[in-house]
Scaffold this motif. Structure first.
Motif, PDB file in Angstrom:
ATOM      1  N   GLY A   1       0.803  -1.228   0.000  1.00  0.00           N
ATOM      2  CA  GLY A   1       0.000   0.000   0.000  1.00  0.00           C
ATOM      3  C   GLY A   1       0.828   1.266   0.000  1.00  0.00           C
ATOM      4  N   ASP A   2       2.040   1.207  -0.562  1.00  0.00           N
ATOM      5  CA  ASP A   2       2.924   2.374  -0.619  1.00  0.00           C
ATOM      6  C   ASP A   2       2.576   3.221  -1.841  1.00  0.00           C
ATOM      7  OD1 ASP A   2       4.456   1.868   1.665  1.00  0.00           O
ATOM      8  OD2 ASP A   2       5.648   0.380   0.599  1.00  0.00           O
ATOM      9  N   LEU A   3       1.610   4.116  -1.663  1.00  0.00           N
ATOM     10  CA  LEU A   3       1.083   4.895  -2.777  1.00  0.00           C
ATOM     11  C   LEU A   3       2.152   5.761  -3.435  1.00  0.00           C
ATOM     12  CD1 LEU A   3      -1.472   5.675  -4.395  1.00  0.00           C
ATOM     13  CD2 LEU A   3      -1.842   7.514  -2.734  1.00  0.00           C
ATOM     14  N   ASP A   4       2.947   6.461  -2.643  1.00  0.00           N
ATOM     15  CA  ASP A   4       3.962   7.360  -3.204  1.00  0.00           C
ATOM     16  C   ASP A   4       5.025   6.587  -3.982  1.00  0.00           C
ATOM     17  OD1 ASP A   4       2.719   9.595  -2.174  1.00  0.00           O
ATOM     18  OD2 ASP A   4       3.857   9.565  -0.308  1.00  0.00           O
ATOM     19  N   ILE A   5       5.452   5.463  -3.444  1.00  0.00           N
ATOM     20  CA  ILE A   5       6.442   4.641  -4.141  1.00  0.00           C
ATOM     21  C   ILE A   5       5.848   4.069  -5.419  1.00  0.00           C
ATOM     22  CG2 ILE A   5       7.684   2.433  -4.040  1.00  0.00           C
ATOM     23  CD1 ILE A   5       8.442   3.059  -1.187  1.00  0.00           C
ATOM     24  N   LEU A   6       4.610   3.592  -5.331  1.00  0.00           N
ATOM     25  CA  LEU A   6       3.936   3.044  -6.519  1.00  0.00           C
ATOM     26  C   LEU A   6       3.813   4.107  -7.599  1.00  0.00           C
ATOM     27  CD1 LEU A   6       2.482   0.641  -7.802  1.00  0.00           C
ATOM     28  CD2 LEU A   6       0.371   1.444  -6.719  1.00  0.00           C
ATOM     29  N   ARG A   7       3.489   5.316  -7.193  1.00  0.00           N
ATOM     30  CA  ARG A   7       3.353   6.415  -8.162  1.00  0.00           C
ATOM     31  C   ARG A   7       4.685   6.689  -8.865  1.00  0.00           C
ATOM     32  NH1 ARG A   7       1.413   9.819  -4.949  1.00  0.00           N
ATOM     33  NH2 ARG A   7      -0.798   9.642  -5.503  1.00  0.00           N
ATOM     34  N   GLU A   8       5.775   6.686  -8.121  1.00  0.00           N
ATOM     35  CA  GLU A   8       7.090   6.918  -8.729  1.00  0.00           C
ATOM     36  C   GLU A   8       7.455   5.811  -9.719  1.00  0.00           C
ATOM     37  OE1 GLU A   8       9.231   9.434  -8.624  1.00  0.00           O
ATOM     38  OE2 GLU A   8       7.825  10.572  -7.400  1.00  0.00           O
ATOM     39  N   LEU A   9       7.187   4.570  -9.342  1.00  0.00           N
ATOM     40  CA  LEU A   9       7.490   3.444 -10.231  1.00  0.00           C
ATOM     41  C   LEU A   9       6.710   3.544 -11.534  1.00  0.00           C
ATOM     42  CD1 LEU A   9       7.430   0.560  -7.581  1.00  0.00           C
ATOM     43  CD2 LEU A   9       9.460   1.436  -8.762  1.00  0.00           C
ATOM     44  N   LEU A  10       5.423   3.844 -11.422  1.00  0.00           N
ATOM     45  CA  LEU A  10       4.588   3.941 -12.614  1.00  0.00           C
ATOM     46  C   LEU A  10       4.980   5.152 -13.457  1.00  0.00           C
ATOM     47  CD1 LEU A  10       1.133   3.015 -11.022  1.00  0.00           C
ATOM     48  CD2 LEU A  10       2.571   1.582 -12.484  1.00  0.00           C
ATOM     49  N   ARG A  11       5.353   6.223 -12.795  1.00  0.00           N
ATOM     50  CA  ARG A  11       5.773   7.433 -13.521  1.00  0.00           C
ATOM     51  C   ARG A  11       7.038   7.180 -14.333  1.00  0.00           C
ATOM     52  NH1 ARG A  11       8.490  12.307 -12.527  1.00  0.00           N
ATOM     53  NH2 ARG A  11       9.250  11.619 -10.501  1.00  0.00           N
ATOM     54  N   HIS A  12       7.843   6.236 -13.891  1.00  0.00           N
ATOM     55  CA  HIS A  12       9.085   5.912 -14.599  1.00  0.00           C
ATOM     56  C   HIS A  12       8.921   4.701 -15.523  1.00  0.00           C
ATOM     57  CE1 HIS A  12      10.909   8.663 -11.671  1.00  0.00           C
ATOM     58  NE2 HIS A  12      11.934   8.726 -12.481  1.00  0.00           N
ATOM     59  N   GLY A  13       7.670   4.325 -15.809  1.00  0.00           N
ATOM     60  CA  GLY A  13       7.416   3.327 -16.838  1.00  0.00           C
ATOM     61  C   GLY A  13       7.312   1.890 -16.387  1.00  0.00           C
ATOM     62  N   ALA A  14       7.066   1.633 -15.115  1.00  0.00           N
ATOM     63  CA  ALA A  14       6.923   0.249 -14.652  1.00  0.00           C
ATOM     64  C   ALA A  14       5.687  -0.393 -15.270  1.00  0.00           C
ATOM     65  CB  ALA A  14       6.813   0.213 -13.122  1.00  0.00           C
ATOM     66  N   ASP A  15       5.754  -1.714 -15.492  1.00  0.00           N
ATOM     67  CA  ASP A  15       4.612  -2.455 -16.030  1.00  0.00           C
ATOM     68  C   ASP A  15       3.483  -2.449 -15.012  1.00  0.00           C
ATOM     69  OD1 ASP A  15       5.827  -3.133 -18.424  1.00  0.00           O
ATOM     70  OD2 ASP A  15       6.750  -4.937 -17.583  1.00  0.00           O
ATOM     71  N   VAL A  16       2.301  -2.031 -15.469  1.00  0.00           N
ATOM     72  CA  VAL A  16       1.166  -1.926 -14.563  1.00  0.00           C
ATOM     73  C   VAL A  16       0.419  -3.254 -14.442  1.00  0.00           C
ATOM     74  CG1 VAL A  16      -0.531  -1.211 -16.302  1.00  0.00           C
ATOM     75  CG2 VAL A  16      -0.754  -0.393 -13.944  1.00  0.00           C
ATOM     76  N   ASP A  17       0.598  -4.154 -15.403  1.00  0.00           N
ATOM     77  CA  ASP A  17      -0.028  -5.478 -15.372  1.00  0.00           C
ATOM     78  C   ASP A  17       1.040  -6.540 -15.191  1.00  0.00           C
ATOM     79  OD1 ASP A  17      -2.799  -4.874 -15.734  1.00  0.00           O
ATOM     80  OD2 ASP A  17      -2.361  -4.364 -17.821  1.00  0.00           O
ATOM     81  N   VAL A  18       0.640  -7.642 -14.586  1.00  0.00           N
ATOM     82  CA  VAL A  18       1.606  -8.694 -14.279  1.00  0.00           C
ATOM     83  C   VAL A  18       2.170  -9.320 -15.548  1.00  0.00           C
ATOM     84  CG1 VAL A  18      -0.126 -10.527 -14.130  1.00  0.00           C
ATOM     85  CG2 VAL A  18       2.002 -10.761 -12.877  1.00  0.00           C
ATOM     86  N   LYS A  19       3.453  -9.586 -15.521  1.00  0.00           N
ATOM     87  CA  LYS A  19       4.134 -10.323 -16.591  1.00  0.00           C
ATOM     88  C   LYS A  19       4.700 -11.595 -15.949  1.00  0.00           C
ATOM     89  CE  LYS A  19       3.809  -7.031 -19.762  1.00  0.00           C
ATOM     90  NZ  LYS A  19       3.111  -6.028 -18.948  1.00  0.00           N
TER      91      LYS A  19
END
Length: 281
Positions: free
Chosen positions: A140-158
């Motif tokens: 539930g780390d919203l701020d960390i999750l936001r940074e990861l997604l902002r830098h192009g992390a895959d949003v769906d499982v691979k």
């Protein structure tokens, strides 16, 4: 992981012959990082023989690089010093975890940001079955999750599993995990960044091998996630007809299931209206 993957990891971790002589220097760097002694680390890295050891692994138990140690302990200044002196941003430990992964697991937002800005892969290592996004969604780390997604992390499982595995758990990605752990804001953020609202998995080959893959909607109903999760999924385009829902006594007492049935009824009315309009034209 396959035997080939395991062999690859250990080959990456094996020290070269000329590196063995520098074990002492590597240990001194690691001790300075462990104590968060920025002054000592600066002094050591001003010398060529220590800079040469910046990417060597040392320590008891599981040998790690100084950068990995700084990331896992949240020692930002030491981490930045190591990066400035040539530390490999995506170096692996014996568990195939990158420094970014350990920073996410340790909930060190400032270190996560520094590593991402230095070019760290937001998806972690392909040799590790978990990922920074999955970890942030679970915690539930919203701020960390936001940074990861902002830098192009895959949003769906691979899925990073052998081809012979056909388990539904392989498709339980960040969206599913955030719902199960009750992290509504993370759930919403993932949808805003394009998470698949139906299966939360983009691997068609994996879905085809599972007899009855479960949608995110169905799992939210099963685990009692609440109507707010259902509404978000509907708003972001989830198919209301995929989950199996029956209007029995228990269902009538379930606000989330009632919401889904209501959405189905409204969708049916809209479709009926369109057909009537076409018929009269």
């Amino acid at each position: 992981m396959s035997l080939m993957d395991i062999s690859k990891i250990f080959s990456l971790l094996q020290p070269k012959e000329d590196e063995e002589e520098d074990t002492g220097c590597s240990q001194e760097l690691s001790q300075a990082v462990f104590r968060d002694d920025e002054g000592l680390l600066t002094e050591l890295l001003s010398q060529d023989r220590y800079r040469r050891c910046v990417n060597l692994r040392s320590g008891w138990g599981v040998p790690v690089t100084p950068l990995r140690s700084a990331a896992s302990h949240g020692h930002l200044r030491c981490l930045e010093l190591l990066l400035a002196h040539g530390a490999e941003v995506d170096s692996l430990d014996v568990k195939a975890q990158t420094p970014l992964f350990t920073a996410v697991a340790g909930k060190h937002l400032d270190c996560v940001v520094a590593l991402l800005r230095a070019g760290a892969d937001p998806n972690g290592s392909p040799y590790n079955n978990c990922s920074p996004v999955l970890t942030a969604a679970r915690e539930g780390d919203l701020d960390i999750l936001r940074e990861l997604l902002r830098h192009g992390a895959d949003v769906d499982v691979k899925p990073k599993i052998p081809d012979w595995v056909s388990n539904a758990t392989a498709c339980r990605g960040p969206l599913y995990i955030s719902a199960c752990y009750g992290h509504l804001e993370c759930f919403k953020l993932l949808l805003q960044h394009g998470a698949n609202p139906d299966y939360n998995c983009t691997e068609e080959k994996m879905l085809s091998r599972i007899k009855q893959p479960k949608t995110v909607l169905e799992m939210c109903l099963r685990y009692g996630c609440g109507p707010e999760y259902i509404q978000l999924l509907v708003d972001f385009g989830a198919s209301v007809y995929l989950p199996t829902v029956t209007a029995d006594k228990t269902t009538r007492q379930n606000e989330a299931a009632l919401l889904l049935l209501k959405e189905r009824a409204e969708s049916a009315l809209v479709s009926s209206g369109r057909l009537t309009a076409v018929w009269h034209t």
